[in-house]
Enzyme design. Structure first.
Site, mmCIF file in Angstrom:
data_model
loop_
_atom_site.group_PDB
_atom_site.id
_atom_site.type_symbol
_atom_site.label_atom_id
_atom_site.label_comp_id
_atom_site.label_asym_id
_atom_site.label_seq_id
_atom_site.Cartn_x
_atom_site.Cartn_y
_atom_site.Cartn_z
ATOM 1 N N SER A 63 -20.179 27.850 6.395
ATOM 2 C CA SER A 63 -20.146 28.781 5.775
ATOM 3 C C SER A 63 -19.265 29.000 4.083
ATOM 4 O O SER A 63 -19.239 29.656 3.565
ATOM 5 C CB SER A 63 -19.091 29.662 6.761
ATOM 6 O OG SER A 63 -19.764 29.241 8.550
ATOM 7 N N GLU A 71 0.061 4.366 -0.504
ATOM 8 C CA GLU A 71 -1.083 5.278 -0.053
ATOM 9 C C GLU A 71 -0.473 5.552 1.843
ATOM 10 O O GLU A 71 -0.686 6.497 2.003
ATOM 11 C CB GLU A 71 -2.534 5.222 -0.352
ATOM 12 C CG GLU A 71 -3.761 4.032 0.215
ATOM 13 C CD GLU A 71 -2.625 2.612 -0.458
ATOM 14 O OE1 GLU A 71 -3.785 1.872 -0.077
ATOM 15 O OE2 GLU A 71 -2.441 2.617 -0.838
ATOM 16 N N HIS A 129 0.681 -1.074 -0.013
ATOM 17 C CA HIS A 129 0.186 0.050 0.280
ATOM 18 C C HIS A 129 0.837 1.323 0.102
ATOM 19 O O HIS A 129 1.041 1.379 1.326
ATOM 20 C CB HIS A 129 -1.377 -0.086 1.695
ATOM 21 C CG HIS A 129 -2.212 -0.674 1.586
ATOM 22 N ND1 HIS A 129 -3.031 -1.033 0.380
ATOM 23 C CD2 HIS A 129 -1.719 -2.310 1.486
ATOM 24 C CE1 HIS A 129 -4.273 -1.523 0.415
ATOM 25 N NE2 HIS A 129 -3.409 -2.824 0.879
ATOM 26 N N VAL A 149 -17.081 25.486 9.599
ATOM 27 C CA VAL A 149 -16.429 25.658 9.022
ATOM 28 C C VAL A 149 -17.750 25.169 6.996
ATOM 29 O O VAL A 149 -17.552 26.132 6.045
ATOM 30 C CB VAL A 149 -15.442 24.651 8.690
ATOM 31 C CG1 VAL A 149 -14.816 25.156 7.356
ATOM 32 C CG2 VAL A 149 -14.910 24.880 10.115
#
Length: 511
Positions: free
Chosen positions: A228, A170, A168, A225
């Site tokens: 908005s 990632e 992997h 967040v």
């Protein structure tokens, strides 16, 4: 714009692949493995990645890919299960490994080019394995690029333009995994770094204008967040066609309503309507203890409130929501063999007969990308740096049934907690911090007398995108101060605990 297509076979790391690619400035999307070659050609990806997964390719009823995916004509990278699937479909042998590999392993690079550009032949590098099957023989025409002590770990067919890795790249434990992903994106697939906050804004502004035309739009604004940034983005596109609706549900934190009115109505110049729906929401929640039922009732009631508001604003057809990618992943099995963890109020919790067309400009973004877009839009750090706050609010932090008394206790605890975190300069080091009022009471001693009162749990986590999270290692003196203040200042609380669970196996919120 360059874009990478990820076909999800159920790996716990699939969204991490997407994060790594986007961090390199390249757009990508995760789709189910059922996408056929015709659909993929129309999608026009620059490259395709087949994710890992928990299945074995030789078992029955396991996810497969259309063999035509391997002939679309763009570079393909198979990771773990994805590599095994490619090998099986192209005539290689996949079998149960004599020795399973989980965790760290040493990869010997056989060919330092292409995927391993910048490495050297014979070099050993640490990779992260998670497999019980192996590839004894690669498919015809494939070259072995790397091996571990127990398996063929990387293969390549120049003729087909297909790569596969058993490990992997990632995950952070693959020490040069970012380089491998960059090599695939830029050395092999010739992707452009054109996924930026500015490009996201430009694309969304154009799409919103085209879709909305001259219609009126309302936005469910919470002051967090996500909503908005969504509001600011839509406001840039259509200006005063947008009206933001802030709903006081009675489930908000201390002083939340007044701060939103000041910030958005006065400072940002948006059209803002505040609706006090406290009695409406608390009435719907009366006696409800099941967290999923709470979320659904809250989601339905929001739509009821917005529907009333729409009539006051030109019968608005469109509703803006700050839905994010993790919300979608956790709420609906959209992409493949994942499972529903919980219904987010703005995804799975919507009323079945929702009368609005939804505008969700952040739906494919992770939280850190949303913050970057907010900064590009010129929003203050006070807004974009805020900890996430769930749409259902304190209803899912007051465990069990929701009452005004519980909410007042929780507001007081939460306010002290956040105040102390800011006082010691830790707020920006924490992804999310909040208090939970538990449905239990405990015996205590105050003023030489016995008490039998409420218990609160404190939660604080670090994370990059909310998909995974670790508990925050508070300094002991900070926790001691927080606990002391809560017990001394909040009537009805005599015990404070700290949650040291990570996600997974826990979720960030308790409900």
């Amino acid at each position: 714009m360059s874009r990478v297509l990820i076909l999800d076979f159920g790996s716990q790391f699939t969204q991490l692949i997407a994060r790594r690619i986007r961090e390199e400035g390249v757009f990508c999307e995760v789709h189910p493995p059922t996408r056929d070659a015709e659909w993929i050609r129309a999608y026009e990806p620059a490259a395709i990645i087949l994710s890992g997964g928990p299945a074995s390719v030789y078992d029955e009823d396991v996810p497969k890919a259309d063999p035509g995916v391997l002939t679309v004509g763009v570079p393909v990278l198979g990771i773990c299960y994805g590599m095994q699937l490619i090998a099986q479909q192209l005539g290689g042998e996949v079998a149960k490994a004599d020795r399973r590999e989980y965790g760290r392993a040493q990869l010997e690079v056989r060919a330092a080019d292409g995927l391993f550009h910048g490495f050297t032949d014979g070099e050993a590098t640490q990779v992260w394995m998670s497999h019980a099957d192996s590839l004894p023989e690669p498919p015809p025409g494939f070259q072995v690029l790397g091996t571990t002590e127990n398996s063929i770990a990387a293969i390549w067919s120049e003729e087909r333009g297909i790569w596969g890795v058993q490990f992997h790249p990632e995950v952070a434990h693959t020490t040069r995994g970012d380089e491998i992903i960059r090599n695939f994106l830029f050395e092999i697939a010739d992707c452009e770094r054109d996924w930026t906050p500015a490009s996201i804004i430009e694309h969304q502004v154009s799409a919103i204008r085209e879709r909305v035309g001259t219609e009126q739009v309302i936005c469910g604004l919470s002051g967090g967040v996500d909503s908005s940034v969504a509001a600011a983005l839509v406001h840039r596109a259509i200006g005063d066609q947008l009206t933001c609706i802030f709903v006081d549900t009675g489930l908000l934190r201390k002083d939340e309503r007044s701060s939103v009115e000041e910030m958005f109505g006065e400072h940002m110049g948006m059209r803002l309507e505040v609706v006090d729906a406290t009695e409406r929401f608390l009435g719907k929640l009366a006696g409800v203890e099941d967290p999923e039922e709470k979320r659904i009732r809250i989601g339905h009631t929001f739509i009821d409130v917005f529907e009333d508001a729409a009539g006051r604003h030109g019968d608005a057809r469109f509703l803006v929501q700050g839905t994010l990618y993790p919300d979608v992943i956790e709420s609906v099995s959209v992409w493949g063999p994942s499972v529903t963890i919980k219904s987010h109020h703005n995804v799975g919790g919507l009323r079945p007969d929702n009368p609005f067309e939804l505008i969700e400009p952040l739906r494919e973004l992770f939280k850190d990308e949303v913050r970057a877009v907010g900064r590009e839009l010129g929003l203050s750090e006070e807004i974009v740096g805020r900890h996430p706050f769930p749409g259902p609010g304190l209803a899912i932090r007051a465990l069990g049934d929701v009452t005004p008394e519980k909410l007042e206790t929780l507001r007081a605890v939460d306010a002290i907690y956040l105040e102390e975190i800011r006082a010691v300069g830790l707020y920006d080091d924490i992804w999310q911090a909040f208090a939970v009022l538990l449905p239990v009471r405990s015996v205590g001693v105050m003023g030489d007398g016995r008490t039998y009162e409420n218990v609160v749990a404190l939660r604080a986590v670090t994370s990059r995108d909310g998909m995974t999270a670790d508990w925050f290692p508070f300094p002991h003196d900070a926790l001691a101060t927080i606990s002391s203040r809560i017990i001394n200042e909040v009537e009805g609380v005599n015990r404070v605990t700290y949650d040291v669970s990570s996600k997974p196996p826990a979720t960030i919120e308790w409900e």
